[in-house]
Scaffold this motif. Structure first.
Motif, PDB file in Angstrom:
ATOM      1  N   ALA A 242      74.285  20.099  31.741  1.00 10.46           N
ATOM      2  CA  ALA A 242      74.247  18.730  31.505  1.00 10.46           C
ATOM      3  C   ALA A 242      75.780  18.004  31.914  1.00 10.46           C
ATOM      4  CB  ALA A 242      73.994  18.285  30.074  1.00 10.46           C
ATOM      5  N   GLU A 243      76.791  18.869  31.749  1.00  6.35           N
ATOM      6  CA  GLU A 243      78.386  18.401  31.975  1.00  6.35           C
ATOM      7  C   GLU A 243      78.418  18.404  33.423  1.00  6.35           C
ATOM      8  OE1 GLU A 243      81.783  17.050  31.517  1.00  6.35           O
ATOM      9  OE2 GLU A 243      80.187  16.952  29.930  1.00  6.35           O
ATOM     10  N   LEU A 244      78.047  19.536  33.942  1.00 10.47           N
ATOM     11  CA  LEU A 244      78.058  19.809  35.520  1.00 10.47           C
ATOM     12  C   LEU A 244      77.538  18.553  36.285  1.00 10.47           C
ATOM     13  CD1 LEU A 244      79.231  21.230  37.949  1.00 10.47           C
ATOM     14  CD2 LEU A 244      76.871  22.752  37.698  1.00 10.47           C
ATOM     15  N   GLU A 245      76.157  18.257  35.981  1.00 12.76           N
ATOM     16  CA  GLU A 245      75.464  17.200  36.610  1.00 12.76           C
ATOM     17  C   GLU A 245      76.057  15.770  36.175  1.00 12.76           C
ATOM     18  OE1 GLU A 245      70.781  18.848  36.919  1.00 12.76           O
ATOM     19  OE2 GLU A 245      71.361  17.830  34.916  1.00 12.76           O
ATOM     20  N   LYS A 246      76.728  15.791  35.078  1.00 17.75           N
ATOM     21  CA  LYS A 246      77.287  14.284  34.643  1.00 17.75           C
ATOM     22  C   LYS A 246      78.690  14.457  35.596  1.00 17.75           C
ATOM     23  CE  LYS A 246      79.614  11.946  30.921  1.00 17.75           C
ATOM     24  NZ  LYS A 246      80.042  11.999  29.671  1.00 17.75           N
ATOM     25  N   GLN A 247      79.459  15.290  35.905  1.00 16.33           N
ATOM     26  CA  GLN A 247      80.690  15.334  36.759  1.00 16.33           C
ATOM     27  C   GLN A 247      80.425  15.161  38.095  1.00 16.33           C
ATOM     28  OE1 GLN A 247      83.975  17.701  35.920  1.00 16.33           O
ATOM     29  NE2 GLN A 247      83.019  18.999  34.196  1.00 16.33           N
ATOM     30  N   LEU A 248      79.322  15.885  38.686  1.00 15.05           N
ATOM     31  CA  LEU A 248      78.891  15.250  40.025  1.00 15.05           C
ATOM     32  C   LEU A 248      78.059  14.144  40.146  1.00 15.05           C
ATOM     33  CD1 LEU A 248      77.575  19.218  40.750  1.00 15.05           C
ATOM     34  CD2 LEU A 248      79.608  18.045  41.473  1.00 15.05           C
ATOM     35  N   GLY A 249      77.628  13.496  39.328  1.00 18.65           N
ATOM     36  CA  GLY A 249      76.792  12.460  39.289  1.00 18.65           C
ATOM     37  C   GLY A 249      75.400  12.334  39.914  1.00 18.65           C
ATOM     38  N   HIS A 250      74.841  13.698  39.926  1.00 16.95           N
ATOM     39  CA  HIS A 250      73.601  14.084  40.439  1.00 16.95           C
ATOM     40  C   HIS A 250      72.827  15.040  39.494  1.00 16.95           C
ATOM     41  CE1 HIS A 250      74.349  11.486  44.278  1.00 16.95           C
ATOM     42  NE2 HIS A 250      75.874  12.081  44.147  1.00 16.95           N
ATOM     43  N   PRO A 251      71.607  14.851  39.410  1.00 20.21           N
ATOM     44  CA  PRO A 251      70.991  15.926  38.892  1.00 20.21           C
ATOM     45  C   PRO A 251      70.968  17.057  40.151  1.00 20.21           C
ATOM     46  CG  PRO A 251      69.519  14.308  39.580  1.00 20.21           C
ATOM     47  CD  PRO A 251      70.679  13.615  39.621  1.00 20.21           C
ATOM     48  N   LEU A 252      70.817  18.459  39.598  1.00 18.80           N
ATOM     49  CA  LEU A 252      70.601  19.594  40.718  1.00 18.80           C
ATOM     50  C   LEU A 252      69.256  20.037  40.462  1.00 18.80           C
ATOM     51  CD1 LEU A 252      74.206  20.974  39.295  1.00 18.80           C
ATOM     52  CD2 LEU A 252      73.568  19.759  41.299  1.00 18.80           C
ATOM     53  N   PHE A 253      68.667  19.842  39.576  1.00 19.51           N
ATOM     54  CA  PHE A 253      67.255  20.457  39.418  1.00 19.51           C
ATOM     55  C   PHE A 253      65.980  19.516  39.143  1.00 19.51           C
ATOM     56  CE2 PHE A 253      70.248  23.435  38.198  1.00 19.51           C
ATOM     57  CZ  PHE A 253      69.731  24.910  38.605  1.00 19.51           C
ATOM     58  N   ASP A 254      64.934  19.545  39.652  1.00 18.35           N
ATOM     59  CA  ASP A 254      63.679  18.534  39.337  1.00 18.35           C
ATOM     60  C   ASP A 254      63.196  19.399  38.239  1.00 18.35           C
ATOM     61  OD1 ASP A 254      64.168  17.112  41.219  1.00 18.35           O
ATOM     62  OD2 ASP A 254      63.142  17.987  42.742  1.00 18.35           O
ATOM     63  N   ARG A 255      62.762  18.765  37.038  1.00 18.14           N
ATOM     64  CA  ARG A 255      62.219  19.393  35.837  1.00 18.14           C
ATOM     65  C   ARG A 255      60.612  19.230  36.129  1.00 18.14           C
ATOM     66  NH1 ARG A 255      67.654  18.467  35.854  1.00 18.14           N
ATOM     67  NH2 ARG A 255      68.817  19.193  33.988  1.00 18.14           N
ATOM     68  N   VAL A 256      60.075  20.530  36.209  1.00 21.06           N
ATOM     69  CA  VAL A 256      58.385  20.453  36.258  1.00 21.06           C
ATOM     70  C   VAL A 256      57.963  21.503  35.278  1.00 21.06           C
ATOM     71  CG1 VAL A 256      56.742  20.951  37.990  1.00 21.06           C
ATOM     72  CG2 VAL A 256      58.976  19.920  38.783  1.00 21.06           C
ATOM     73  N   ASN A 257      57.244  20.860  34.271  1.00 23.37           N
ATOM     74  CA  ASN A 257      56.524  22.018  33.447  1.00 23.37           C
ATOM     75  C   ASN A 257      57.493  22.880  32.801  1.00 23.37           C
ATOM     76  OD1 ASN A 257      54.117  20.605  33.749  1.00 23.37           O
ATOM     77  ND2 ASN A 257      53.592  21.843  35.300  1.00 23.37           N
ATOM     78  N   ASN A 258      58.740  22.334  32.392  1.00 25.02           N
ATOM     79  CA  ASN A 258      59.567  23.283  31.556  1.00 25.02           C
ATOM     80  C   ASN A 258      60.430  24.380  32.507  1.00 25.02           C
ATOM     81  OD1 ASN A 258      58.985  22.475  28.995  1.00 25.02           O
ATOM     82  ND2 ASN A 258      57.468  23.576  28.777  1.00 25.02           N
ATOM     83  N   ARG A 259      60.126  24.004  33.849  1.00 21.48           N
ATOM     84  CA  ARG A 259      60.710  24.670  34.688  1.00 21.48           C
ATOM     85  C   ARG A 259      61.758  24.130  35.734  1.00 21.48           C
ATOM     86  NH1 ARG A 259      58.736  29.810  36.050  1.00 21.48           N
ATOM     87  NH2 ARG A 259      59.216  29.753  38.244  1.00 21.48           N
ATOM     88  N   LEU A 260      62.950  24.463  35.883  1.00 22.66           N
ATOM     89  CA  LEU A 260      63.908  23.875  36.806  1.00 22.66           C
ATOM     90  C   LEU A 260      63.830  24.141  38.115  1.00 22.66           C
ATOM     91  CD1 LEU A 260      66.954  24.016  34.058  1.00 22.66           C
ATOM     92  CD2 LEU A 260      65.249  22.177  34.617  1.00 22.66           C
ATOM     93  N   ILE A 261      63.445  23.172  39.059  1.00 25.27           N
ATOM     94  CA  ILE A 261      63.351  23.599  40.569  1.00 25.27           C
ATOM     95  C   ILE A 261      64.498  22.874  41.233  1.00 25.27           C
ATOM     96  CG2 ILE A 261      61.688  23.448  42.535  1.00 25.27           C
ATOM     97  CD1 ILE A 261      60.737  24.947  39.936  1.00 25.27           C
ATOM     98  N   LEU A 262      65.208  23.853  41.869  1.00 25.68           N
ATOM     99  CA  LEU A 262      66.355  23.300  42.677  1.00 25.68           C
ATOM    100  C   LEU A 262      66.047  22.333  43.702  1.00 25.68           C
ATOM    101  CD1 LEU A 262      69.448  24.344  42.598  1.00 25.68           C
ATOM    102  CD2 LEU A 262      68.830  25.429  44.712  1.00 25.68           C
ATOM    103  N   ASN A 263      66.683  21.159  43.535  1.00 26.35           N
ATOM    104  CA  ASN A 263      66.360  19.983  44.416  1.00 26.35           C
ATOM    105  C   ASN A 263      67.459  19.947  45.482  1.00 26.35           C
ATOM    106  OD1 ASN A 263      68.910  18.965  43.534  1.00 26.35           O
ATOM    107  ND2 ASN A 263      68.127  17.468  42.120  1.00 26.35           N
TER     108      ASN A 263
END
Length: 300
Positions: free
Chosen positions: A39-60
């Protein structure tokens, strides 16, 4: 912006394991700590890095941008940690992927010689078919792939480093085994046992052998070479595979190698082995040394 190596390590682990729970277990951290770091990494970058799909994190798309840079920074950090350790000419673990024939018949000897030369003893080897090895390279789960089938993916770079000879095998008791030499006319209306889609052996058969036969039928698709050899020995069909993989069964008399005409200049039964890396992969001193070793190994 204050991005830490811990955050990048968490990010890299999630890309390989796809869930926070699995990444946390791999890193020996709590799930909460992994979630907070991401969460902190995504906050600093200003972008989500994964798509959340059914408890799985898929790299976007944004995650794919970060992945090669994170891989390089983590590799360089590992080099720094052992830079002044005189007992280690190279640092880190080399993660190698190999297709079936290369992994079982080439990599053991190649790695033995590399260890003797480099005094580096930390390597891991994953053996699968060529397609899956290439996917693991794309996902940065491996440093390098040694495969039988050339990849044409734009993100991967392939160079030939060695070669082997392919052959056609049959059960000794069937009629076609008595044909010397065996012509492609003899192979018409034959049944074949083949490796699965994505394997180098199957690719070679479909590209080189199949076009020479007017009619043929696939009776089995198998995902191991030993199963293929056993099926051929039982008379279930003909097989096409590397002579490296078939030689023990041929020597034991379990199968027979069909002798194709020597004057058939249109058929080349030799196939290359390919060294494959991601085009954006950071080449650490260890990886550079191993690549150079592979390129000269064929002449040793």
């Amino acid at each position: 912006m204050n991005i830490s190596l811990k955050q990048l390590n968490v990010f890299s682990s999630i890309t390989q394991h796809n869930t926070l729970t699995a990444a946390a277990e791999a890193l020996y951290l709590s799930k909460a700590a992994v979630s907070m770091a991401l969460a902190e990494l995504e906050k600093q970058l200003g972008h989500p890095l994964f798509d959340r799909v059914n408890n799985r994190l898929i790299l976007n798309q944004e995650g794919h941008k970060l992945l090669p840079l994170a891989d390089e920074l983590l590799s360089r950090a590992n080099n720094i940690s052992q830079l002044f350790d005189a007992d280690h000419a190279f640092s880190g673990q080399l993660k190698i992927g190999a297709s079936d024939t290369v992994g079982n018949h080439v990599v053991p000897g190649l790695l033995s010689q590399f260890r003797q030369q480099s005094q580096h003893y930390s390597q891991s080897v994953v053996i699968s078919n060529s397609r899956l090895i290439c996917q693991k390279l794309l996902d940065y789960e491996l440093d390098i792939g040694l495969i039988e089938g050339k990849s044409h993916h734009p993100e991967l770079v392939a160079h030939q480093f060695s070669h082997d000879q392919m052959c056609i095998i049959a059960a000794p008791h069937i009629a076609i085994s008595q044909q010397t030499p065996c012509t492609f006319t003899n192979l018409e209306h034959t049944e074949w046992v083949l490796r699965e889609a994505g394997s180098g052996s199957r690719e070679f058969f479909l590209r080189t052998i199949a076009p020479q036969i007017k009619a043929w039928h696939e009776v089995f698709e198998l995902n191991t070479t030993e199963a293929l050899i056993n099926s051929v020995a039982a008379g279930l069909g003909l097989g096409c595979l590397s002579t490296l993989a078939a030689q023990y069964a041929i020597n034991d008399g379990r199968v027979t190698q069909l002798q194709l005409p020597h004057n058939n200049n249109t058929l080349n039964m030799q196939r290359p082995f390919w060294l494959v890396v991601h085009k954006d992969k950071y080449h650490s001193p260890l990886l550079k040394s191993f690549i150079a070793f592979c390129h000269q190994w064929d002449n040793t």
